[in-house]
Design a protein around this motif. Sequence first.
Motif, PDB file in Angstrom:
ATOM      1  N   GLY A 128       0.779  -1.222   0.000  1.00  0.00           N
ATOM      2  CA  GLY A 128       0.000   0.000   0.000  1.00  0.00           C
ATOM      3  C   GLY A 128       0.810   1.271   0.000  1.00  0.00           C
ATOM      4  O   GLY A 128       0.251   2.355   0.139  1.00  0.00           O
ATOM      5  N   CYS A 129       2.107   1.184  -0.188  1.00  0.00           N
ATOM      6  CA  CYS A 129       2.971   2.367  -0.193  1.00  0.00           C
ATOM      7  C   CYS A 129       3.383   2.768  -1.603  1.00  0.00           C
ATOM      8  O   CYS A 129       4.317   3.553  -1.776  1.00  0.00           O
ATOM      9  N   GLY A 130       2.702   2.218  -2.600  1.00  0.00           N
ATOM     10  CA  GLY A 130       3.100   2.478  -3.976  1.00  0.00           C
ATOM     11  C   GLY A 130       4.483   1.916  -4.240  1.00  0.00           C
ATOM     12  O   GLY A 130       4.949   1.020  -3.528  1.00  0.00           O
ATOM     13  N   THR A 131       5.149   2.464  -5.231  1.00  0.00           N
ATOM     14  CA  THR A 131       6.489   1.952  -5.550  1.00  0.00           C
ATOM     15  C   THR A 131       7.525   2.347  -4.506  1.00  0.00           C
ATOM     16  O   THR A 131       8.609   1.769  -4.461  1.00  0.00           O
ATOM     17  N   GLU A 132       7.183   3.284  -3.641  1.00  0.00           N
ATOM     18  CA  GLU A 132       8.069   3.622  -2.529  1.00  0.00           C
ATOM     19  C   GLU A 132       8.291   2.413  -1.624  1.00  0.00           C
ATOM     20  O   GLU A 132       9.308   2.310  -0.928  1.00  0.00           O
ATOM     21  N   GLY A 133       7.362   1.460  -1.651  1.00  0.00           N
ATOM     22  CA  GLY A 133       7.507   0.256  -0.852  1.00  0.00           C
ATOM     23  C   GLY A 133       8.797  -0.497  -1.139  1.00  0.00           C
ATOM     24  O   GLY A 133       9.368  -1.125  -0.245  1.00  0.00           O
ATOM     25  N   TYR A 134       9.261  -0.450  -2.376  1.00  0.00           N
ATOM     26  CA  TYR A 134      10.529  -1.106  -2.715  1.00  0.00           C
ATOM     27  C   TYR A 134      11.691  -0.455  -1.967  1.00  0.00           C
ATOM     28  O   TYR A 134      12.566  -1.148  -1.446  1.00  0.00           O
ATOM     29  N   GLU A 135      11.692   0.865  -1.911  1.00  0.00           N
ATOM     30  CA  GLU A 135      12.752   1.567  -1.187  1.00  0.00           C
ATOM     31  C   GLU A 135      12.686   1.260   0.304  1.00  0.00           C
ATOM     32  O   GLU A 135      13.723   1.062   0.947  1.00  0.00           O
ATOM     33  N   LEU A 136      11.473   1.225   0.843  1.00  0.00           N
ATOM     34  CA  LEU A 136      11.308   0.874   2.250  1.00  0.00           C
ATOM     35  C   LEU A 136      11.830  -0.533   2.516  1.00  0.00           C
ATOM     36  O   LEU A 136      12.488  -0.788   3.533  1.00  0.00           O
ATOM     37  N   ALA A 137      11.549  -1.448   1.592  1.00  0.00           N
ATOM     38  CA  ALA A 137      12.022  -2.827   1.730  1.00  0.00           C
ATOM     39  C   ALA A 137      13.547  -2.883   1.706  1.00  0.00           C
ATOM     40  O   ALA A 137      14.160  -3.623   2.487  1.00  0.00           O
ATOM     41  N   LEU A 138      14.159  -2.119   0.826  1.00  0.00           N
ATOM     42  CA  LEU A 138      15.618  -2.106   0.765  1.00  0.00           C
ATOM     43  C   LEU A 138      16.226  -1.526   2.032  1.00  0.00           C
ATOM     44  O   LEU A 138      17.247  -2.032   2.527  1.00  0.00           O
ATOM     45  N   ARG A 139      15.598  -0.501   2.591  1.00  0.00           N
ATOM     46  CA  ARG A 139      16.086   0.056   3.857  1.00  0.00           C
ATOM     47  C   ARG A 139      16.015  -0.976   4.974  1.00  0.00           C
ATOM     48  O   ARG A 139      16.952  -1.143   5.761  1.00  0.00           O
ATOM     49  N   ARG A 140      14.893  -1.671   5.037  1.00  0.00           N
ATOM     50  CA  ARG A 140      14.750  -2.709   6.072  1.00  0.00           C
ATOM     51  C   ARG A 140      15.739  -3.836   5.846  1.00  0.00           C
ATOM     52  O   ARG A 140      16.341  -4.351   6.803  1.00  0.00           O
ATOM     53  N   MET A 141      15.919  -4.223   4.573  1.00  0.00           N
ATOM     54  CA  MET A 141      16.875  -5.293   4.260  1.00  0.00           C
ATOM     55  C   MET A 141      18.289  -4.880   4.669  1.00  0.00           C
ATOM     56  O   MET A 141      19.033  -5.698   5.229  1.00  0.00           O
ATOM     57  N   ALA A 142      18.659  -3.637   4.421  1.00  0.00           N
ATOM     58  CA  ALA A 142      19.991  -3.163   4.823  1.00  0.00           C
ATOM     59  C   ALA A 142      20.167  -3.304   6.332  1.00  0.00           C
ATOM     60  O   ALA A 142      21.232  -3.722   6.808  1.00  0.00           O
ATOM     61  N   THR A 143      19.138  -2.994   7.088  1.00  0.00           N
ATOM     62  CA  THR A 143      19.194  -3.141   8.548  1.00  0.00           C
ATOM     63  C   THR A 143      19.351  -4.610   8.935  1.00  0.00           C
ATOM     64  O   THR A 143      20.194  -4.947   9.781  1.00  0.00           O
ATOM     65  N   LEU A 144      18.565  -5.476   8.333  1.00  0.00           N
ATOM     66  CA  LEU A 144      18.650  -6.912   8.639  1.00  0.00           C
ATOM     67  C   LEU A 144      20.032  -7.475   8.310  1.00  0.00           C
ATOM     68  O   LEU A 144      20.605  -8.244   9.083  1.00  0.00           O
ATOM     69  N   LEU A 145      20.563  -7.081   7.169  1.00  0.00           N
ATOM     70  CA  LEU A 145      21.866  -7.607   6.732  1.00  0.00           C
ATOM     71  C   LEU A 145      22.993  -7.062   7.600  1.00  0.00           C
ATOM     72  O   LEU A 145      23.960  -7.762   7.874  1.00  0.00           O
ATOM     73  N   ALA A 146      22.876  -5.805   8.042  1.00  0.00           N
ATOM     74  CA  ALA A 146      23.894  -5.230   8.928  1.00  0.00           C
ATOM     75  C   ALA A 146      23.928  -5.973  10.262  1.00  0.00           C
ATOM     76  O   ALA A 146      25.007  -6.218  10.816  1.00  0.00           O
ATOM     77  N   LYS A 147      22.764  -6.354  10.775  1.00  0.00           N
ATOM     78  CA  LYS A 147      22.696  -7.110  12.023  1.00  0.00           C
ATOM     79  C   LYS A 147      23.310  -8.491  11.890  1.00  0.00           C
ATOM     80  O   LYS A 147      23.856  -9.038  12.841  1.00  0.00           O
ATOM     81  N   ALA A 148      23.200  -9.063  10.683  1.00  0.00           N
ATOM     82  CA  ALA A 148      23.694 -10.428  10.450  1.00  0.00           C
ATOM     83  C   ALA A 148      25.211 -10.475  10.264  1.00  0.00           C
ATOM     84  O   ALA A 148      25.805 -11.538  10.384  1.00  0.00           O
ATOM     85  N   ARG A 149      25.827  -9.357   9.984  1.00  0.00           N
ATOM     86  CA  ARG A 149      27.272  -9.346   9.701  1.00  0.00           C
ATOM     87  C   ARG A 149      28.071  -9.363  10.937  1.00  0.00           C
ATOM     88  O   ARG A 149      28.257  -9.027  11.870  1.00  0.00           O
TER      89      ARG A 149
END
Length: 149
Positions: A128-149
């Motif tokens: 429901g965030c339009g195409t901005e949802g992809y950017e939000l997903a990438l931001r969240r993914m960056a956070t998840l991946l940083a925690k995993a490193r």
Amino acid sequence: MSKPSVLVLNGPNLNLLGTRQPHIYGAETLQDVEARCRNAADALGLSLEFRQSNAEHQLIDWIQASRTTADGIVINPAAYTHTSVAIADALSAVEKPVIEVHISNIHRREAFRHHSYVSNVAEAVICGCGTEGYELALRRMATLLAKAR
């Protein structure tokens, strides 16, 4: 240290963005979405692979291949969200973080769109965030991946 890599997958009919039901999906094309994702990935220090297919088996093949090529997956499975146990199984098998994205709010649409097989294996769902949802997903993914490193 190499950049964390994210595979962004797009399911059926997303190649028609910008012309298909713009009152629901907006006027941006898939190429516009890819450019937004590349800009966001660069800003977040992520490497990005961006793909689209109308074929379920192709999406599954890319998911399986990501076991050795990506650190996380952002996926807009489109109509396969509601029908594909096979895609959900493939995502589960890669054992990497998955974020599910939908341009429209699937919960405000037809009842059959309210169920997602992918949500059961996703770390997060953005809709429901339009195409901005992809950017939000990438931001969240960056956070998840940083925690995993």
